[in-house]
Design a protein around this motif. Structure first.
Motif, PDB file in Angstrom:
ATOM      1  N   ASN A 198       0.852  -0.811  -0.406  1.00 20.62           N
ATOM      2  CA  ASN A 198      -0.347  -0.276  -0.153  1.00 20.62           C
ATOM      3  C   ASN A 198       0.874   1.533  -0.257  1.00 20.62           C
ATOM      4  N   GLY A 199       1.873   1.267  -0.013  1.00 20.34           N
ATOM      5  CA  GLY A 199       2.987   2.143  -0.688  1.00 20.34           C
ATOM      6  C   GLY A 199       3.675   2.755   1.343  1.00 20.34           C
ATOM      7  N   ALA A 200       2.921   2.383   2.349  1.00 18.94           N
ATOM      8  CA  ALA A 200       3.317   2.816   3.463  1.00 18.94           C
ATOM      9  C   ALA A 200       4.291   2.321   4.093  1.00 18.94           C
ATOM     10  N   GLU A 201       4.805   3.274   4.786  1.00 21.38           N
ATOM     11  CA  GLU A 201       6.712   2.736   5.473  1.00 21.38           C
ATOM     12  C   GLU A 201       6.291   2.012   6.794  1.00 21.38           C
ATOM     13  N   THR A 202       6.669   0.904   6.700  1.00 17.69           N
ATOM     14  CA  THR A 202       6.768  -0.288   7.574  1.00 17.69           C
ATOM     15  C   THR A 202       8.420  -0.018   8.089  1.00 17.69           C
ATOM     16  N   LYS A 203       7.949  -0.504   9.874  1.00 20.43           N
ATOM     17  CA  LYS A 203       9.245  -0.055  10.572  1.00 20.43           C
ATOM     18  C   LYS A 203      10.515  -1.229  10.169  1.00 20.43           C
ATOM     19  N   LEU A 204      11.521  -1.781   9.989  1.00 17.60           N
ATOM     20  CA  LEU A 204      12.274  -2.782  10.330  1.00 17.60           C
ATOM     21  C   LEU A 204      13.045  -2.659  11.661  1.00 17.60           C
ATOM     22  N   GLY A 205      13.421  -4.295  11.773  1.00 18.42           N
ATOM     23  CA  GLY A 205      14.409  -4.674  13.264  1.00 18.42           C
ATOM     24  C   GLY A 205      15.768  -4.449  13.017  1.00 18.42           C
ATOM     25  N   SER A 252      17.879  -4.167  10.997  1.00 20.90           N
ATOM     26  CA  SER A 252      18.573  -4.886   9.099  1.00 20.90           C
ATOM     27  C   SER A 252      20.189  -4.261   9.040  1.00 20.90           C
ATOM     28  N   GLY A 253      20.524  -3.126  10.004  1.00 23.70           N
ATOM     29  CA  GLY A 253      21.802  -2.587   9.871  1.00 23.70           C
ATOM     30  C   GLY A 253      21.787  -1.677   9.004  1.00 23.70           C
ATOM     31  N   LEU A 254      21.506  -1.120   7.683  1.00 21.36           N
ATOM     32  CA  LEU A 254      21.776  -0.393   7.182  1.00 21.36           C
ATOM     33  C   LEU A 254      19.898   0.534   7.135  1.00 21.36           C
ATOM     34  N   ALA A 255      18.841  -0.437   6.579  1.00 18.20           N
ATOM     35  CA  ALA A 255      17.729   0.821   6.475  1.00 18.20           C
ATOM     36  C   ALA A 255      17.337   0.213   7.945  1.00 18.20           C
ATOM     37  N   ASP A 256      16.188   1.122   8.224  1.00 15.94           N
ATOM     38  CA  ASP A 256      15.633   1.161   9.501  1.00 15.94           C
ATOM     39  C   ASP A 256      13.681   0.728   9.132  1.00 15.94           C
ATOM     40  N   ALA A 257      13.448   1.479   7.397  1.00 19.89           N
ATOM     41  CA  ALA A 257      12.134   1.291   7.327  1.00 19.89           C
ATOM     42  C   ALA A 257      11.696   1.117   5.435  1.00 19.89           C
ATOM     43  N   MET A 258      10.911  -0.123   5.653  1.00 20.10           N
ATOM     44  CA  MET A 258      10.426   0.464   3.798  1.00 20.10           C
ATOM     45  C   MET A 258       9.403   0.233   3.766  1.00 20.10           C
ATOM     46  N   ARG A 259       8.982   0.885   2.281  1.00 18.16           N
ATOM     47  CA  ARG A 259       7.751   0.833   1.804  1.00 18.16           C
ATOM     48  C   ARG A 259       7.859   0.497   0.582  1.00 18.16           C
ATOM     49  N   HIS A 260       6.612   0.204  -0.049  1.00 15.41           N
ATOM     50  CA  HIS A 260       6.235  -1.032  -1.287  1.00 15.41           C
ATOM     51  C   HIS A 260       4.988   0.032  -2.075  1.00 15.41           C
ATOM     52  N   GLY A 261       4.858  -0.034  -3.454  1.00 16.05           N
ATOM     53  CA  GLY A 261       3.642   0.503  -3.851  1.00 16.05           C
ATOM     54  C   GLY A 261       3.551   0.195  -6.028  1.00 16.05           C
ATOM     55  N   LEU A 262       2.747   0.269  -6.160  1.00 13.06           N
ATOM     56  CA  LEU A 262       2.429   0.766  -7.058  1.00 13.06           C
ATOM     57  C   LEU A 262       2.266   2.498  -7.635  1.00 13.06           C
ATOM     58  N   ARG A 263       3.183   2.656  -9.158  1.00 12.64           N
ATOM     59  CA  ARG A 263       3.613   3.658  -9.590  1.00 12.64           C
ATOM     60  C   ARG A 263       3.108   3.626 -10.659  1.00 12.64           C
ATOM     61  N   GLY A 264       2.235   3.615 -11.154  1.00 11.88           N
ATOM     62  CA  GLY A 264       1.240   3.545 -12.279  1.00 11.88           C
ATOM     63  C   GLY A 264       0.833   1.868 -12.527  1.00 11.88           C
ATOM     64  N   ASP A 265      -0.295   1.203 -13.530  1.00  9.50           N
ATOM     65  CA  ASP A 265       0.124   0.327 -13.373  1.00  9.50           C
ATOM     66  C   ASP A 265       1.384  -1.093 -13.744  1.00  9.50           C
ATOM     67  N   SER A 266       2.485  -0.112 -14.548  1.00  5.38           N
ATOM     68  CA  SER A 266       3.150  -0.548 -14.517  1.00  5.38           C
ATOM     69  C   SER A 266       4.683  -1.160 -14.067  1.00  5.38           C
ATOM     70  N   ASN A 267       4.923  -0.131 -12.910  1.00  8.80           N
ATOM     71  CA  ASN A 267       5.619   0.163 -11.688  1.00  8.80           C
ATOM     72  C   ASN A 267       5.546  -0.527 -10.184  1.00  8.80           C
ATOM     73  N   LEU A 268       6.107  -1.912 -10.175  1.00 11.21           N
ATOM     74  CA  LEU A 268       5.702  -1.948  -8.039  1.00 11.21           C
ATOM     75  C   LEU A 268       7.087  -1.200  -8.187  1.00 11.21           C
ATOM     76  N   VAL A 269       7.560  -0.582  -7.143  1.00 13.78           N
ATOM     77  CA  VAL A 269       8.640   0.155  -6.498  1.00 13.78           C
ATOM     78  C   VAL A 269       8.743  -0.305  -4.822  1.00 13.78           C
ATOM     79  N   SER A 270       9.954  -0.934  -4.818  1.00 11.56           N
ATOM     80  CA  SER A 270      10.626  -0.558  -2.517  1.00 11.56           C
ATOM     81  C   SER A 270      11.683  -0.260  -2.954  1.00 11.56           C
ATOM     82  N   GLU A 271      11.405   0.488  -1.462  1.00 13.79           N
ATOM     83  CA  GLU A 271      12.496   1.325  -1.250  1.00 13.79           C
ATOM     84  C   GLU A 271      12.751   1.402   0.489  1.00 13.79           C
ATOM     85  N   ALA A 272      14.392   1.129   0.305  1.00 18.41           N
ATOM     86  CA  ALA A 272      14.516   1.957   1.844  1.00 18.41           C
ATOM     87  C   ALA A 272      15.280   2.110   2.453  1.00 18.41           C
TER      88      ALA A 272
END
Length: 138
Positions: free
Chosen positions: A64-71, A73-93
């Motif tokens: 849903n694109g909402a930020e999820t806190k991580l335990g 992980s060492g580098l990232a402390d949160a992730m978010r995932h979601g669609l950008r348009g109908d053709s791009n599924l994007v994850s961000e650390a």
């Protein structure tokens, strides 16, 4: 799951000849599976590295694109995932609210090719990009 997300589901086979890495060596082979896992996205990646060692990694994510806190992980402390348009599924650390890595999975119009462009920000001025091309398994 929404219909646009379902287009990403399935097993994808790495096309080594069409892929290009700025950082690290191209794997000998790889598969990426994306599936619905009780309303979350489940990503499973199996690869054989250039030196012949194999590795499997898996994670689930809310789509849903909402930020999820991580335990721890060492580098990232949160992730978010979601669609950008109908053709791009994007994850961000993220670390401290700043994006440190982006994985943009772009689906071809015919739904048979998935291009994953991973951008990693090493410093504020330095980044590297690895582009992996996958073909949908039959």
């Amino acid at each position: 799951m929404t219909d646009p997300l379902k287009r990403f589901f399935g097993t994808w086979i790495f096309d080594r000849d069409e892929s290009e890495f700025d950082h690290g060596e191209l794997p000998q082979s790889a598969t990426l599976t994306i599936e619905d896992h009780f309303g979350t996205l489940k990503f499973t990646m199996t690869s054989v590295a250039a030196d012949g060692t194999s590795q499997t990694d898996s994670f689930t994510a809310l789509p849903n694109g909402a930020e999820t806190k991580l335990g721890k992980s060492g580098l990232a402390d949160a992730m978010r995932h979601g669609l950008r348009g109908d053709s791009n599924l994007v994850s961000e650390a993220l670390r401290g609210g700043a994006v440190i890595m982006t994985a943009d999975r772009e689906l071809s119009p015919d739904g048979r090719t998935l291009t994953v462009t991973q951008t990693v920000h090493i410093t504020d001025t330095e980044s590297f990009i690895n582009s992996s091309v996958y073909r949908k398994a039959q």
